[in-house]
Design an enzyme around this catalytic site. Structure first.
Site, PDB file in Angstrom:
ATOM      1  N   GLY A  95      14.419  -7.704   3.545  1.00 28.08           N
ATOM      2  CA  GLY A  95      13.005  -7.430   3.286  1.00 28.08           C
ATOM      3  C   GLY A  95      12.824  -6.635   1.997  1.00 28.08           C
ATOM      4  O   GLY A  95      13.679  -6.650   1.107  1.00 28.08           O
ATOM      5  N   GLY A  96      11.709  -5.905   1.920  1.00 29.51           N
ATOM      6  CA  GLY A  96      11.358  -5.177   0.696  1.00 29.51           C
ATOM      7  C   GLY A  96      12.384  -4.108   0.323  1.00 29.51           C
ATOM      8  O   GLY A  96      12.767  -3.977  -0.857  1.00 29.51           O
ATOM      9  N   SER A 137       1.794   9.773   5.896  1.00 28.83           N
ATOM     10  CA  SER A 137       2.769  10.008   4.825  1.00 28.83           C
ATOM     11  C   SER A 137       3.165  11.480   4.703  1.00 28.83           C
ATOM     12  O   SER A 137       2.311  12.368   4.732  1.00 28.83           O
ATOM     13  CB  SER A 137       2.189   9.534   3.488  1.00 28.83           C
ATOM     14  OG  SER A 137       3.052   9.927   2.442  1.00 28.83           O
ATOM     15  N   ASN A 190       6.565   1.669  -6.637  1.00 28.37           N
ATOM     16  CA  ASN A 190       6.121   2.757  -5.748  1.00 28.37           C
ATOM     17  C   ASN A 190       5.709   4.003  -6.533  1.00 28.37           C
ATOM     18  O   ASN A 190       5.328   5.002  -5.924  1.00 28.37           O
ATOM     19  CB  ASN A 190       7.211   3.116  -4.720  1.00 28.37           C
ATOM     20  CG  ASN A 190       8.268   4.011  -5.309  1.00 28.37           C
ATOM     21  OD1 ASN A 190       8.665   3.829  -6.456  1.00 28.37           O
ATOM     22  ND2 ASN A 190       8.725   4.981  -4.542  1.00 28.37           N
ATOM     23  N   ASP A 225      12.174   4.036  -5.031  1.00 28.47           N
ATOM     24  CA  ASP A 225      12.868   3.801  -3.745  1.00 28.47           C
ATOM     25  C   ASP A 225      14.309   3.399  -4.051  1.00 28.47           C
ATOM     26  O   ASP A 225      15.258   3.861  -3.399  1.00 28.47           O
ATOM     27  CB  ASP A 225      12.210   2.654  -2.960  1.00 28.47           C
ATOM     28  CG  ASP A 225      10.896   3.060  -2.325  1.00 28.47           C
ATOM     29  OD1 ASP A 225      10.730   4.254  -2.018  1.00 28.47           O
ATOM     30  OD2 ASP A 225      10.041   2.172  -2.136  1.00 28.47           O
ATOM     31  N   LYS A 256       2.562  -2.159  -2.682  1.00 27.67           N
ATOM     32  CA  LYS A 256       3.633  -2.037  -3.688  1.00 27.67           C
ATOM     33  C   LYS A 256       3.793  -3.273  -4.577  1.00 27.67           C
ATOM     34  O   LYS A 256       4.266  -3.167  -5.700  1.00 27.67           O
ATOM     35  CB  LYS A 256       4.983  -1.762  -2.993  1.00 27.67           C
ATOM     36  CG  LYS A 256       5.083  -0.378  -2.377  1.00 27.67           C
ATOM     37  CD  LYS A 256       6.471  -0.162  -1.787  1.00 27.67           C
ATOM     38  CE  LYS A 256       6.565   1.132  -1.019  1.00 27.67           C
ATOM     39  NZ  LYS A 256       7.913   1.450  -0.574  1.00 27.67           N
TER      40      LYS A 256
HETATM   41  N1  LIG Z   1      14.242   6.029   3.742  1.00 32.48           N
HETATM   42  C1  LIG Z   1      13.268   5.569   3.019  1.00 32.48           C
HETATM   43  O1  LIG Z   1      12.795   6.218   2.065  1.00 32.48           O
HETATM   44  C2  LIG Z   1      12.724   4.176   3.292  1.00 32.48           C
HETATM   45  C3  LIG Z   1      12.067   3.476   2.259  1.00 32.48           C
HETATM   46  C4  LIG Z   1      11.595   2.173   2.526  1.00 32.48           C
HETATM   47  C5  LIG Z   1      11.761   1.615   3.806  1.00 32.48           C
HETATM   48  N2  LIG Z   1      12.375   2.338   4.772  1.00 32.48           N
HETATM   49  C6  LIG Z   1      12.567   1.751   6.115  1.00 32.48           C
HETATM   50  O2  LIG Z   1      13.282   0.537   5.961  1.00 32.48           O
HETATM   51  C7  LIG Z   1      12.918  -0.392   6.980  1.00 32.48           C
HETATM   52  C8  LIG Z   1      12.654  -1.758   6.362  1.00 32.48           C
HETATM   53  O3  LIG Z   1      11.544  -1.683   5.504  1.00 32.48           O
HETATM   54  P1  LIG Z   1      11.098  -2.984   4.662  1.00 32.48           P
HETATM   55  O4  LIG Z   1       9.917  -2.563   3.868  1.00 32.48           O
HETATM   56  O5  LIG Z   1      12.257  -3.581   3.963  1.00 32.48           O
HETATM   57  O6  LIG Z   1      10.642  -3.979   5.837  1.00 32.48           O
HETATM   58  P2  LIG Z   1      10.464  -5.555   5.761  1.00 32.48           P
HETATM   59  O7  LIG Z   1      10.130  -5.989   4.384  1.00 32.48           O
HETATM   60  O8  LIG Z   1       9.564  -5.899   6.881  1.00 32.48           O
HETATM   61  O9  LIG Z   1      11.943  -6.161   6.088  1.00 32.48           O
HETATM   62  C9  LIG Z   1      12.574  -5.917   7.313  1.00 32.48           C
HETATM   63  C10 LIG Z   1      13.926  -6.656   7.351  1.00 32.48           C
HETATM   64  O10 LIG Z   1      14.599  -6.245   8.538  1.00 32.48           O
HETATM   65  C11 LIG Z   1      14.836  -7.365   9.384  1.00 32.48           C
HETATM   66  N3  LIG Z   1      14.582  -6.931  10.757  1.00 32.48           N
HETATM   67  C12 LIG Z   1      13.418  -6.478  11.269  1.00 32.48           C
HETATM   68  N4  LIG Z   1      13.589  -6.052  12.544  1.00 32.48           N
HETATM   69  C13 LIG Z   1      14.894  -6.263  12.823  1.00 32.48           C
HETATM   70  C14 LIG Z   1      15.685  -6.041  13.970  1.00 32.48           C
HETATM   71  N5  LIG Z   1      15.167  -5.499  15.084  1.00 32.48           N
HETATM   72  N6  LIG Z   1      17.001  -6.402  13.931  1.00 32.48           N
HETATM   73  C15 LIG Z   1      17.534  -6.942  12.826  1.00 32.48           C
HETATM   74  N7  LIG Z   1      16.834  -7.181  11.701  1.00 32.48           N
HETATM   75  C16 LIG Z   1      15.534  -6.834  11.694  1.00 32.48           C
HETATM   76  C17 LIG Z   1      13.905  -8.454   8.916  1.00 32.48           C
HETATM   77  O11 LIG Z   1      14.540  -9.665   9.236  1.00 32.48           O
HETATM   78  P3  LIG Z   1      13.794 -11.100   9.270  1.00 32.48           P
HETATM   79  O12 LIG Z   1      13.646 -11.494   7.835  1.00 32.48           O
HETATM   80  O13 LIG Z   1      14.768 -11.929   9.997  1.00 32.48           O
HETATM   81  O14 LIG Z   1      12.495 -10.865   9.977  1.00 32.48           O
HETATM   82  C18 LIG Z   1      13.819  -8.163   7.416  1.00 32.48           C
HETATM   83  O15 LIG Z   1      14.926  -8.711   6.737  1.00 32.48           O
HETATM   84  C19 LIG Z   1      11.728   0.235   7.703  1.00 32.48           C
HETATM   85  O16 LIG Z   1      12.208   0.769   8.912  1.00 32.48           O
HETATM   86  C20 LIG Z   1      11.256   1.323   6.772  1.00 32.48           C
HETATM   87  O17 LIG Z   1      10.683   2.406   7.467  1.00 32.48           O
HETATM   88  C21 LIG Z   1      12.890   3.599   4.548  1.00 32.48           C
END
Ligand SMILES: NC(=O)c1ccc[n+]([C@@H]2O[C@H](COP(=O)([O-])OP(=O)(O)OC[C@H]3O[C@@H](n4cnc5c(N)ncnc54)[C@H](OP(=O)(O)O)[C@@H]3O)[C@@H](O)[C@H]2O)c1
Length: 288
Positions: free
Chosen positions: A131-132, A19, A91, A106, A70
């Protein structure tokens, strides 16, 4: 320097060693000359219940919560902010007189990053992923008077469940579809938000979910992934001259907002940004 009066903040997660939050918050604390410290706590799932009572006992002032806690942490809180309750994820926790209250910064961080670069009122927003992060952002959009929200996902059942949940709890009727049907929506889209890990390191050569020829120059394209800073979809947005927003700003502003919630003090966002860019090996943030 830590002394007998230092007030403690921190982040809990499993793992937590990667982190950037300790670096970012301690740089801010130092720049403001405050007698605070921010530390990482590696907390396993089985200890989540003890976490809140332990933090109260130690007079910890505030915590960030990261993956995978979370959602689980919510049941041990005394109070929860209404946006965090709708999202179903916390968060940020503030401790006041033995009361632990949960927030979701977030969502707020994403809205701040977006609004810094584009007007979002009355806009049509296409959210990629269900997703989340999509959940937090889609709920936050409902508080911003956007015109429409459409959630696309490669598994439609997840998009449907999220759209239905938001539609049942807000004034919005959220649309959903398969990611592969994105063409149906792009003509009327003003803002694209990628919340999937598509293109995230080490998969930087993944095909972008949307190409330049499907975008237009009036659009804003926000990718919440920030490793690398310029992801595939942001490269496509550049080709067409669309407004681009990096996920590094979302990360920055969630931290700024957490600090404000805990202390009531405006954080030194410039110092925080500089330190996370340096730690990420980015010399120049360019237009981002
Ligand atoms: N900038 C920031 O502060 C911040 C904050 C939070 C998260 N993030 C980033 O956001 C991303 C998602 O986080 P999350 O917590 O929402 O994850 P998550 O709950 O695992 O959800 C991921 C989502 O993306 C889809 N997905 C996964 N791989 C994919 C691919 N290769 N092509 C198309 N769709 C795909 C999944 O689809 P399915 O349902 O079909 O599996 C799901 O809907 C991560 O990369 C994380 O690092 C950034």
């Amino acid at each position: 320097m830590i002394d007998g009066n230092t007030l403690l903040f921190g982040i809990v997660g499993d793992p937590v060693g990667h982190s950037l939050s300790p670096l970012m918050h301690n740089a801010n604390i130092e720049s403001l000359g405050l007698n605070y410290a921010y530390v990482p706590f590696h907390v396993k799932k089985e200890n989540i219940q003890n976490l809140i009572s332990g933090a109260k006992a130690l007079n910890i002032q505030g915590l960030n919560v990261t993956i995978p806690h979370k959602i689980e942490v919510i049941k041990y809180l005394d109070e929860i902010d209404s946006l965090a309750e709708n999202i179903g994820a916390v968060n940020t926790i503030k401790f006041t007189d033995g009361i632990a209250k949960g927030y979701n910064t977030d969502a707020i961080g994403a809205m701040t990053a977006l609004k810094e670069k584009t007007d979002i009122k009355n806009k049509n927003v296409l959210v990629l992923g269900a997703g989340g992060a999509s959940r937090a952002i889609s709920y936050a959009l409902c508080e911003e008077d956007v015109n429409s929200i459409t959630i696309l996902n490669r598994h439609i059942n997840k998009a449907e469940a999220l759209a239905d949940d938001i539609s049942s709890k807000t004034d919005y009727t959220v649309s959903y579809d398969l990611q592969s049907n994105s063409n149906k929506y792009l003509k009327d889209t003003d803002i694209i938000i990628n919340t999937t890990p598509n293109g995230m390191y080490p998969h930087v050569d993944d095909k972008p979910l949307i190409y330049a020829q499907e975008m237009n120059s009036d659009m804003a394209v926000f990718d919440i992934v920030y490793t690398p800073l310029e992801t595939g979809i942001l490269k496509e947005a550049k080709k067409i001259g669309a407004t681009r927003i990096s996920g590094i700003k979302m990360f920055l502003y969630q931290g700024v907002e957490s600090f404000k919630i805990w202390t009531g003090i405006d954080a030194n966002s410039k110092v925080m940004e500089d330190v996370i860019l340096k730690a990420s090996g980015i010399d120049d943030i360019g237009e981002f």
